[in-house]
Design an enzyme around this catalytic site. Structure first.
Site, PDB file in Angstrom:
ATOM      1  N   HIS A 178       0.830  -1.216   0.000  1.00 12.46           N
ATOM      2  CA  HIS A 178       0.000   0.000   0.000  1.00 12.46           C
ATOM      3  C   HIS A 178       0.859   1.259   0.000  1.00 12.46           C
ATOM      4  O   HIS A 178       2.072   1.239   0.236  1.00 12.46           O
ATOM      5  CB  HIS A 178      -0.971   0.000   1.190  1.00 12.46           C
ATOM      6  CG  HIS A 178      -0.314   0.062   2.545  1.00 12.46           C
ATOM      7  ND1 HIS A 178       0.012   1.236   3.161  1.00 12.46           N
ATOM      8  CD2 HIS A 178       0.050  -0.935   3.401  1.00 12.46           C
ATOM      9  CE1 HIS A 178       0.548   0.988   4.347  1.00 12.46           C
ATOM     10  NE2 HIS A 178       0.590  -0.323   4.518  1.00 12.46           N
ATOM     11  N   CYS A 221       2.958  -5.191   6.746  1.00  8.30           N
ATOM     12  CA  CYS A 221       2.622  -4.881   5.356  1.00  8.30           C
ATOM     13  C   CYS A 221       3.757  -4.126   4.676  1.00  8.30           C
ATOM     14  O   CYS A 221       4.694  -3.662   5.326  1.00  8.30           O
ATOM     15  CB  CYS A 221       1.334  -4.071   5.289  1.00  8.30           C
ATOM     16  SG  CYS A 221      -0.152  -5.063   5.567  1.00  8.30           S
TER      17      CYS A 221
END
Length: 569
Positions: free
Chosen positions: A460, A479
């Site tokens: 992301h 992440c």
């Protein structure tokens, strides 16, 4: 005749061949049935564990089941000798074993000491007994089998290591006996073994680097003197007694060409030297500012042997990977803090990345990217909810509004935060979800890229762009944040004409999220590599941020155990 036969061996072969012919004439009838060497080979392999041959005391067999199959199919006749002499193929395999270190493997694992002892005895005396020829034959066949397994699968299975490695390893077997028979029949031992190496171009480049460092270690054995300086970074124009040593080391690592220096300026940190420092910093993933600080000096203190160890553990990691050739994929290197979009072996996009902290490590795995979400919302994870959000709400009743957050029940209905008694609710008892709406402060940034997996890890954007300029970017909760989300979205949607550049930019700035399915699934491979050689033949070294290299190196340097197969299982 194979080029492995030296002139000495070739002459010896001619002279002793006459003796061998006489022996064959004298005992031809017996040899036509079962040769003495074949009898000895069978005797060696049919012994049980309580009858270990003294020849195996320091070199236990690793692939006995393979050997029994191999030799029974050839009536136990020798594979590596002819006329009671080792063949050129035997000499070639011994040389390949000697060079196993170029693949980061241990020559000792392939019976090098015992093979050398028997070969040397043959060259000194011109004669090996049937028992010695049988022992040499079995050791060489076992060496081929073990070496083949290690080149194909790796010596260590990743399941035996700390940390998550969830990339599917090779499913196919290397068919070592087929390779062994073909190597002997075609007299191409080298080609058959080398065909089992990983097919990735980077692997061959790393082998070349291993050769280079091995040569440097021989030529410059005194490169272990550590460099030290004050805590203050050394800048251009300053003088310091360590400057000549830094210059010498950068020339050694080929980051700097030899150049003329005035005798009075040997300790001067000049601009030419600074260019070499920048090159070195880039290869080592350091801030390429030309200033020689602590991190740069630590990297400069690596010697050839240390770098060979780094190459060895990372070549082993490459051997774990399936050889499947992918036309298009996304590669994330955790230790390299990087993400690359690769198509037809060309890197179309390179982006700096942020990965998981040491206590929230990003796992090694692969999955298929199937969709992306523009202007995503962010549901607050339980740990952050308990430790950060709830205490902040208790202190400031306007906190949720300021952060553009909503309270939702588990059906997705909005709950008025003023109806909640925040003082009486703790993290574990909180019956709602808190979700942050799209916007400039959303931690997911303007887009997230989804490849469903059991770890809930995805790629992301982030609003904290300044973090990409740090040397240490192990900052996330697992992440992967990337510096170039817009460029990645462009590549993923380039087969959907309606998604123009303008539309992508607009979708990244909406006040509600938008899910977009990809027309094709893109493999995402998340790896952990601390050293590799790029297409420009430059070695790239990275800090072992999760402290995984030492454990793997220790296991790789541990000799194979008795009665183990060629791959540690």
């Amino acid at each position: 005749m194979s080029p492995c036969c030296s002139l000495r061996y070739f002459l010896f072969y001619l002279i002793s061949g006459m003796t061998g012919s006489l022996l064959l004439l004298a005992g031809g009838s017996a040899l036509s049935k079962t040769s003495p060497v074949a009898q000895e080979i069978r005797f060696l392999l049919e012994r049980d564990a309580s009858q270990t041959h003294p020849g195996f005391s320091h070199a236990p067999l690793h692939g006995k089941s393979h050997l029994l199959t191999f030799y029974s199919e050839r009536a136990f006749e020798p594979a590596w000798s002819s006329g009671q002499q080792p063949t050129c193929e035997a000499m070639e395999l011994r040389q390949l074993i000697r060079l196993a270190g170029i693949d980061g493997l241990l020559p000792e694992d392939y019976h090098l000491a015992a093979v050398n002892m028997l070969m040397n005895r043959f060259f000194e005396t011109g004669l090996l007994s049937a028992g010695e020829l049988a022992l040499l034959d079995v050791l060489l066949s076992d060496a081929f089998v073990s070496f083949a397994h290690h080149l194909h699968h790796g010596k260590i299975h990743p399941e035996h290591l700390n940390g998550i490695w969830n990339i599917q390893t090779k499913r196919d077997e290397p068919r070592v006996l087929e390779k062994l028979n073909r190597a002997l029949a075609t007299k191409k031992v080298r080609e058959e073994l080398h065909s089992l190496r990983p097919k990735f171009p980077v692997y061959d480049r790393m082998r070349a680097s291993m050769k280079k460092y091995a040569e440097l270690a021989k030529r410059y054995p005194d490169q272990n003197q550590p460099l030290s300086t004050n805590d203050k970074p050394l800048e251009i124009g300053e003088r310091n007694p360590i400057v000549p040593f830094i210059r010498e080391r950068l020339i050694l690592w080929q980051d700097l060409n030899v150049y003329s220096i005035a005798p009075d300026d040997e300790d001067l940190y000049d601009r030419t030297l600074a260019m070499g420092v920048v090159s070195f910093q880039q290869r080592n993933g350091l801030q390429a500012d030309g200033a020689i600080g602590r991190a740069t000096l630590e990297a400069l203190n690596h010697n050839s042997e240390t770098l060979m160890e780094k190459l060895a553990v990372n070549m082993e990691r490459l051997r774990w990977l399936p050889d499947t050739t992918l036309q298009e994929f996304i590669l994330v290197n955790i230790a390299g803090y990087s993400m690359d979009f690769i198509s037809k072996q060309d890197t179309l996009l390179h982006s700096n990345a942020i990965v998981g902290k040491s206590y929230r490590k990003t796992p090694v795995f692969n999955a298929a990217m199937s969709y992306l979400v523009f202007s995503p919302t962010w549901t607050i994870p339980p740990t952050i909810l308990k430790n950060d959000v709830l205490p902040s709400v208790r202190k400031n009743s306007a906190y949720l509004a300021e952060k553009n957050m909503r309270v939702l029940d588990h059906s997705g209905n909005t709950i008025d935060p003023h109806t909640i008694n925040w003082e009486k609710i703790s993290g574990p008892d909180f019956p709602y979800l808190i979700r942050q709406e799209p916007g400039p402060s959303n931690p997911l940034g303007s887009v997230k890229f989804m490849f469903p997996n059991e770890y809930d890890v995805y790629i992301h954007d982030t609003p904290s762009k300044e973090l990409f300029y740090r040397e240490d970017r192990a900052l996330s909760s697992g992440c992967i944040r990337i510096q170039k989300p817009y460029e990645l979205a462009q590549l993923l949607l380039n087969d959907q004409p309606l998604w123009t550049d303008e539309r992508i930019r607009s979708a990244m700035q909406q006040n509600q999220e938008q899910l977009v399915q990809l027309n094709r699934k893109i493999p995402v491979i998340i790896l952990y590599l601390t050293c590799w050689t790029d297409s420009n033949r430059r070695e790239n070294i990275r800090k072992d941020i999760y402290n995984r290299d030492a454990e793997l190196l220790k296991r790789m340097r541990r000799p194979l155990l008795e009665n183990r197969s060629g791959s540690e299982n």
